[in-house]
Design an enzyme around this catalytic site. Structure first.
Site, PDB file in Angstrom:
ATOM      1  N   ASP A 266      13.018 -54.077   3.164  1.00  0.00           N
ATOM      2  CA  ASP A 266      11.842 -54.252   4.012  1.00  0.00           C
ATOM      3  C   ASP A 266      10.982 -55.345   3.382  1.00  0.00           C
ATOM      4  O   ASP A 266      11.504 -56.173   2.636  1.00  0.00           O
ATOM      5  CB  ASP A 266      11.091 -52.927   4.176  1.00  0.00           C
ATOM      6  CG  ASP A 266      10.405 -52.811   5.531  1.00  0.00           C
ATOM      7  OD1 ASP A 266       9.539 -53.655   5.817  1.00  0.00           O
ATOM      8  OD2 ASP A 266      10.726 -51.890   6.301  1.00  0.00           O
TER       9      ASP A 266
ATOM     10  N   HIS B 276      12.282 -58.488   3.991  1.00  0.00           N
ATOM     11  CA  HIS B 276      11.657 -58.959   5.229  1.00  0.00           C
ATOM     12  C   HIS B 276      10.565 -59.980   4.975  1.00  0.00           C
ATOM     13  O   HIS B 276       9.810 -60.311   5.883  1.00  0.00           O
ATOM     14  CB  HIS B 276      11.092 -57.772   6.016  1.00  0.00           C
ATOM     15  CG  HIS B 276      12.133 -56.867   6.582  1.00  0.00           C
ATOM     16  ND1 HIS B 276      11.835 -55.786   7.379  1.00  0.00           N
ATOM     17  CD2 HIS B 276      13.488 -56.881   6.459  1.00  0.00           C
ATOM     18  CE1 HIS B 276      12.967 -55.169   7.731  1.00  0.00           C
ATOM     19  NE2 HIS B 276      13.974 -55.817   7.178  1.00  0.00           N
TER      20      HIS B 276
END
Length: 394
Positions: free
Chosen positions: A215, A238
């Protein structure tokens, strides 16, 4: 990058090492901890002894692997304290005996804490990812590896967070806390495993660190002020994100975020700011991204005030979070998507004073030529612009 230190860092490290060498050492094995049993109670007892000491103290976890079910290390302590993790702390696996909860290891209400030692917080996340909740759910019943709550004047260095079941690190209500030579390690497909999440904290630094996760490498939430991110390697992950903002009522302002000299490789996003549509009111200002190297990064530069994952919000209503004084400077490298610059601001509160300077991005994919997308923003452009932002603007 990595473990290289400049002269000032070496001097500071030597000063810290000198101070810690004078600390009174409390070895967890002296309280019965060993590799065959859960050491939670022995570890908490050792912490309590060290915390009550009126001079500088050290909790020592020697080399080896030790099982810990769940532990909260409470302050305030009588004097500066070090958590010297040389070995590995092992979290419970998700099985029939797993009790859940939102935290595994927590440090709370401590002044002058140092976490160091070269050891590892192993969350055993592989036993949880994709098994207790899906990719479209927030796994609130899974523990964060390490929480730092309401700390002041503290340092986290030379330790690793490995395979957390949820966020690796959560920073809440802290003042003057530094992460340096810190490592996060988890595969790119691990769910909800933000590397470091920062909220309602002031003067937070993340320096010379490596974050590989599934993430956001670093996510910055509401109430974060004077955050410095410098020389961080991010990827997979991310990207480095501010937000998402505006979900809850009475969110505190974000102000003063400086991301500089970072490298992102094979990440889903680059550097971005995201707010919910139909949001609660809020503000975020003085956010600056400079000298960023990108390698095969999707969506390299993003302002997204229509952030609506899984379509679980009203995207037709404008965000009420006001964004201002934002700069993207000297951002270069390769994009894995054709839209390399995306500035989508709120129709109700258009972004103010957005600067793009010396943007040089390339794209070799099959989606067409490299381009930009803009809404409700008139950025100030200077230097090289590839792609040129806001050729047309809504």
């Amino acid at each position: 990058m990595g473990l290289k230190m400049n002269t000032i860092e070496i001097v500071l490290f030597m000063l810290v090492a000198s101070n810690l060498s004078n600390a009174q050492v409390f070895d967890v094995t002296k309280n019965g901890a060993n590799a065959k049993v859960d050491i939670t109670q022995a570890l908490l007892k050792t912490w309590k002894q060290a915390c009550a000491t009126k001079s500088r103290s050290q909790v020592l976890i020697p080399k080896g692997t030790f099982k810990v079910s769940q532990a909260t290390f409470q302050g305030p302590c009588k004097a500066p304290i070090e958590f010297n993790l040389q070995g590995t702390l092992l979290a419970p696996a998700v099985d029939g005996n797993f009790k859940g909860g939102d935290s595994w290891i927590s440090f709370e209400h401590i002044d002058s804490l140092t976490v160091t030692g070269g050891g590892t917080f192993n969350g055993q996340g592989k036993t949880a990812w994709g098994k207790t909740c899906t990719s479209s759910q927030y796994c609130g019943n899974l523990p964060i590896n390490v929480r730092f709550n309401f700390l002041t004047n503290s340092v986290v260095q030379y330790v690793t967070s490995l395979d957390s079941k949820q966020f690796h690190v959560n920073v809440l209500g802290c003042k003057n806390i530094t992460f340096q030579h810190f490592k996060v390690s988890a595969p790119g497909d691990s769910l909800n495993t933000d590397g470091i999440h920062i909220g309602r904290s002031t003067d937070v630094k993340v320096l010379d660190s490596n974050i590989q996760t599934g993430d956001d490498c670093i996510s910055i939430g509401e109430g974060s002020q004077q955050v410095t991110i410098n020389k961080v390697n991010c990827g997979p992950g991310h990207g480095i994100s501010i937000g998402s903002l505006g979900m809850y009522a009475n969110e505190e302002a974000v102000k003063g975020v400086f991301v500089k000299s970072c490298t992102l490789k094979n990440t889903q996003n680059g550097v971005r700011i995201k707010t919910w549509p139909d949001s609660q009111p809020g503000t975020a200002s003085d956010m600056h991204f400079e000298d960023i190297q990108l390698d095969n990064v999707g969506n390299p530069i993003v302002i997204d005030q229509e952030y609506c994952p899984w379509n679980k919000c009203n995207a037709k209503v404008s965000s009420r979070v006001k964004l201002s004084n934002i700069s993207f400077k000297n951002i270069r490298g390769s994009s894995s998507t054709a839209v390399a610059v995306k500035l989508v601001c709120s129709k109700g509160y258009p972004c103010q004073n957005v600067q793009l300077s010396d943007i040089n991005l390339s794209y070799k994919g099959s989606e067409g030529a490299i381009t930009s997308e803009c809404k409700n923003v008139k950025p100030i452009l200077s230097g090289k612009e590839n792609p040129r932002a806001c050729i047309t603007s809504a």
